[in-house]
Design a protein around this motif. Structure first.
Motif, mmCIF file in Angstrom:
data_model
loop_
_atom_site.group_PDB
_atom_site.id
_atom_site.type_symbol
_atom_site.label_atom_id
_atom_site.label_comp_id
_atom_site.label_asym_id
_atom_site.label_seq_id
_atom_site.Cartn_x
_atom_site.Cartn_y
_atom_site.Cartn_z
ATOM 1 N N ALA A 179 0.835 -1.208 0.000
ATOM 2 C CA ALA A 179 0.000 0.000 0.000
ATOM 3 C C ALA A 179 0.866 1.253 0.000
ATOM 4 O O ALA A 179 0.564 2.232 -0.693
ATOM 5 N N ARG A 180 1.945 1.237 0.760
ATOM 6 C CA ARG A 180 2.855 2.391 0.798
ATOM 7 C C ARG A 180 3.456 2.654 -0.580
ATOM 8 O O ARG A 180 3.530 3.805 -1.030
ATOM 9 N N ALA A 181 3.878 1.586 -1.263
ATOM 10 C CA ALA A 181 4.453 1.742 -2.596
ATOM 11 C C ALA A 181 3.423 2.284 -3.583
ATOM 12 O O ALA A 181 3.728 3.167 -4.393
ATOM 13 N N LEU A 182 2.205 1.791 -3.506
ATOM 14 C CA LEU A 182 1.169 2.221 -4.445
ATOM 15 C C LEU A 182 0.691 3.637 -4.143
ATOM 16 O O LEU A 182 0.348 4.394 -5.062
ATOM 17 N N THR A 183 0.671 4.003 -2.888
ATOM 18 C CA THR A 183 0.262 5.352 -2.502
ATOM 19 C C THR A 183 1.201 6.391 -3.109
ATOM 20 O O THR A 183 0.785 7.498 -3.471
ATOM 21 N N ASN A 184 2.457 6.026 -3.252
ATOM 22 C CA ASN A 184 3.445 6.943 -3.814
ATOM 23 C C ASN A 184 3.227 7.178 -5.312
ATOM 24 O O ASN A 184 3.823 8.070 -5.894
ATOM 25 N N ASP A 185 2.350 6.357 -5.932
ATOM 26 C CA ASP A 185 1.998 6.474 -7.347
ATOM 27 C C ASP A 185 3.230 6.443 -8.238
ATOM 28 O O ASP A 185 3.326 7.172 -9.224
ATOM 29 N N ALA A 186 4.185 5.592 -7.879
ATOM 30 C CA ALA A 186 5.404 5.467 -8.679
ATOM 31 C C ALA A 186 5.128 4.636 -9.922
ATOM 32 O O ALA A 186 4.334 3.694 -9.900
ATOM 33 N N GLU A 187 5.804 4.981 -10.998
ATOM 34 C CA GLU A 187 5.675 4.223 -12.241
ATOM 35 C C GLU A 187 6.369 2.871 -12.154
ATOM 36 O O GLU A 187 5.947 1.899 -12.775
ATOM 37 N N ILE A 188 7.449 2.816 -11.358
ATOM 38 C CA ILE A 188 8.265 1.604 -11.254
ATOM 39 C C ILE A 188 8.183 1.062 -9.835
ATOM 40 O O ILE A 188 8.469 1.776 -8.870
ATOM 41 N N LEU A 189 7.791 -0.209 -9.694
ATOM 42 C CA LEU A 189 7.812 -0.881 -8.397
ATOM 43 C C LEU A 189 8.969 -1.880 -8.387
ATOM 44 O O LEU A 189 9.057 -2.742 -9.268
ATOM 45 N N LEU A 190 9.850 -1.758 -7.408
ATOM 46 C CA LEU A 190 10.971 -2.671 -7.242
ATOM 47 C C LEU A 190 10.656 -3.575 -6.052
ATOM 48 O O LEU A 190 10.539 -3.100 -4.928
ATOM 49 N N MET A 191 10.506 -4.861 -6.311
ATOM 50 C CA MET A 191 10.068 -5.797 -5.276
ATOM 51 C C MET A 191 11.138 -6.861 -5.095
ATOM 52 O O MET A 191 11.281 -7.771 -5.904
ATOM 53 N N ASP A 192 11.924 -6.716 -4.018
ATOM 54 C CA ASP A 192 13.084 -7.575 -3.785
ATOM 55 C C ASP A 192 12.709 -8.692 -2.820
ATOM 56 O O ASP A 192 12.660 -8.494 -1.614
ATOM 57 N N GLU A 193 12.465 -9.893 -3.366
ATOM 58 C CA GLU A 193 12.052 -11.054 -2.557
ATOM 59 C C GLU A 193 10.883 -10.665 -1.642
ATOM 60 O O GLU A 193 10.820 -11.064 -0.474
ATOM 61 N N ALA A 194 9.949 -9.899 -2.176
ATOM 62 C CA ALA A 194 8.927 -9.261 -1.360
ATOM 63 C C ALA A 194 8.065 -10.242 -0.592
ATOM 64 O O ALA A 194 7.580 -9.924 0.503
ATOM 65 N N PHE A 195 7.860 -11.446 -1.131
ATOM 66 C CA PHE A 195 6.965 -12.398 -0.477
ATOM 67 C C PHE A 195 7.704 -13.596 0.112
ATOM 68 O O PHE A 195 7.087 -14.523 0.632
ATOM 69 N N SER A 196 9.028 -13.576 0.061
ATOM 70 C CA SER A 196 9.810 -14.754 0.445
ATOM 71 C C SER A 196 9.717 -15.080 1.932
ATOM 72 O O SER A 196 9.890 -16.243 2.318
ATOM 73 N N ALA A 197 9.460 -14.084 2.768
ATOM 74 C CA ALA A 197 9.420 -14.321 4.209
ATOM 75 C C ALA A 197 8.053 -14.804 4.682
ATOM 76 O O ALA A 197 7.868 -15.071 5.878
ATOM 77 N N LEU A 198 7.100 -14.941 3.770
ATOM 78 C CA LEU A 198 5.733 -15.275 4.140
ATOM 79 C C LEU A 198 5.496 -16.774 4.072
ATOM 80 O O LEU A 198 6.123 -17.494 3.297
ATOM 81 N N ASP A 199 4.547 -17.245 4.875
ATOM 82 C CA ASP A 199 4.136 -18.645 4.801
ATOM 83 C C ASP A 199 3.548 -18.929 3.421
ATOM 84 O O ASP A 199 2.994 -18.030 2.778
ATOM 85 N N PRO A 200 3.625 -20.182 2.967
ATOM 86 C CA PRO A 200 3.208 -20.497 1.594
ATOM 87 C C PRO A 200 1.807 -20.031 1.224
ATOM 88 O O PRO A 200 1.613 -19.472 0.133
ATOM 89 N N LEU A 201 0.820 -20.251 2.067
ATOM 90 C CA LEU A 201 -0.543 -19.852 1.723
ATOM 91 C C LEU A 201 -0.676 -18.337 1.645
ATOM 92 O O LEU A 201 -1.339 -17.801 0.750
ATOM 93 N N ILE A 202 -0.025 -17.636 2.579
ATOM 94 C CA ILE A 202 -0.076 -16.168 2.574
ATOM 95 C C ILE A 202 0.685 -15.643 1.359
ATOM 96 O O ILE A 202 0.276 -14.663 0.721
ATOM 97 N N ARG A 203 1.759 -16.320 1.019
ATOM 98 C CA ARG A 203 2.556 -15.924 -0.146
ATOM 99 C C ARG A 203 1.719 -16.014 -1.423
ATOM 100 O O ARG A 203 1.716 -15.101 -2.249
ATOM 101 N N THR A 204 0.995 -17.113 -1.575
ATOM 102 C CA THR A 204 0.127 -17.286 -2.733
ATOM 103 C C THR A 204 -0.950 -16.212 -2.768
ATOM 104 O O THR A 204 -1.287 -15.671 -3.832
ATOM 105 N N ASP A 205 -1.483 -15.895 -1.597
ATOM 106 C CA ASP A 205 -2.511 -14.853 -1.502
ATOM 107 C C ASP A 205 -1.951 -13.501 -1.932
ATOM 108 O O ASP A 205 -2.607 -12.755 -2.670
ATOM 109 N N MET A 206 -0.731 -13.180 -1.516
ATOM 110 C CA MET A 206 -0.130 -11.900 -1.891
ATOM 111 C C MET A 206 0.171 -11.844 -3.385
ATOM 112 O O MET A 206 0.054 -10.788 -4.018
ATOM 113 N N GLN A 207 0.545 -12.974 -3.965
ATOM 114 C CA GLN A 207 0.737 -13.008 -5.420
ATOM 115 C C GLN A 207 -0.564 -12.668 -6.142
ATOM 116 O O GLN A 207 -0.575 -11.916 -7.121
#
Length: 354
Positions: A179-207
């Protein structure tokens, strides 16, 4: 929203870590290995002649194992890491050559980053974390809050605006980061292993959350991962890094159909092919079948098999993007291609992407 979006062009990018990295670029260009650079000069080759076009408005996945250079690469796009040689072009400008003022404005206005470890301020509420980028840009408080509340709602955190990060689950914290990234209305989103720390089901949900938002927003997203399933699920295009070099790039379908070498084939061993390959790659061009099932050429093999099974038929006709008939597939061929490659009827890469 930004008025126009632009490709990112990475050309001949090198990063050699160490005090005299620039003096070693020619040696790397002439074929000196990463291991030899390390043993002889105590420098580390992070990136080796990376060339990559990142299409505007799409998700570009960069994947590889630990130490492959993927996080180093993403940090060159907003120049958190200074390159040893090469260029990163965006909107007609080389980010590598930007002044500090230009770079600061580029980072604030054009890019936003979502980190693996969330990087939320523990003393700020969800709302305050989400408005942070706008506060830095000195946007009026009321406008910043309205924007933040809208995106907090969009990522499914209504009612948590006044909560603190330690009161949220990992998945909820990552929704705040998004939400913070999207609020900034940036054209480019850089997502570095953004979901890697999440449990598998939550990770799938975030995808799923990311894909739903991207279908509407059409941001240029560079997504770093070490997980091939995640790469195939998210990426419009995928680049695979090894030892700082891109060893294959293309769509997920192209990579699954034609792995460049044994190293990439080993990644693909357990891939659900039916969830990646489309019927256009296996159809018999021009052939028409007597069947109640007609499918778009972009239909995945799993979906095609399900559609034919549900209609109790063993054939389907295929149409192109304009609805014109282009060929047909059989259930037997569809199931066979889901299980393993068929060497007797190989599809050329040109046919696969036509």
């Amino acid at each position: 929203m930004a008025d126009a979006i632009h490709d990112i062009e990475i050309r001949n990018l090198y990063k050699i870590f160490g005090p005299d990295g620039a003096s070693l670029v020619d040696k790397v260009k002439n074929g000196m290995s990463k291991e030899e650079i390390k043993s002889r000069y105590q420098h580390v080759v992070g990136l080796n002649d990376v060339n990559l076009t990142i299409p505007a408005g799409q998700i570009q996945v960069v994947m590889g194992l630990s130490g492959s250079g993927k996080s180093t690469l993403i940090r060159h796009i907003n120049r958190l890491i200074e390159p040893t040689a090469g260029s990163v072009m965006f909107d007609g400008k080389d980010i590598v050559q930007m002044s500090q003022t230009e770079l600061r404005n580029f980072r604030r206005e054009k890019t936003a980053m979502v980190f693996q470890k969330f990087a939320l301020f523990p003393h700020r509420t969800v709302l305050e974390n989400t408005t942070y980028g706008l506060d830095i840009r000195k946007l009026p408080g009321k406008e910043a809050e309205e924007r933040a509340r809208r995106w907090i709602s969009r990522v499914g955190l209504d009612g948590f605006e006044d909560s603190y990060p330690n009161q949220l689950s990992g998945g909820m914290q990552q929704r705040v980061g998004l939400a913070r990234a999207l609020t900034n209305d940036a054209e480019i989103l850089l997502m570095d292993e953004a979901f890697s720390a999440l449990d598998p089901l939550i990770r799938t949900d975030m995808q799923s959350v990311l894909l739903d938002l991207q279908a509407e927003l059409k941001k240029t997203i560079i997504f770093i991962t070490h997980d091939l399933d995640e790469a195939l699920n998210l990426g419009d295009r995928i680049a695979i890094l090894r030892d700082g070099e891109i060893i294959q790039q293309g769509t997920g379908e192209q990579i699954v159909l034609r792995p460049a070498n044994d190293y990439i084939s080993s990644f693909l061993r357990d891939v659900r092919r039916g969830h990646v390959i489309t019927v256009r790659t296996i159809m018999r061009k021009g052939e028409r079948s007597d069947t109640p099932v007609t499918l778009p050429h972009t239909t995945l093999l799993e979906e095609a098999a399900r559609a034919m099974t549900n209609e109790n038929t063993n054939r389907a006709n295929i149409t192109d993007a304009k609805g014109n008939h282009v060929g047909s597939v059989t259930l037997a061929k569809t199931v066979a291609e889901m299980i393993a490659p068929d060497d007797t009827e190989e599809v050329s890469l040109e046919e696969a992407v036509a």
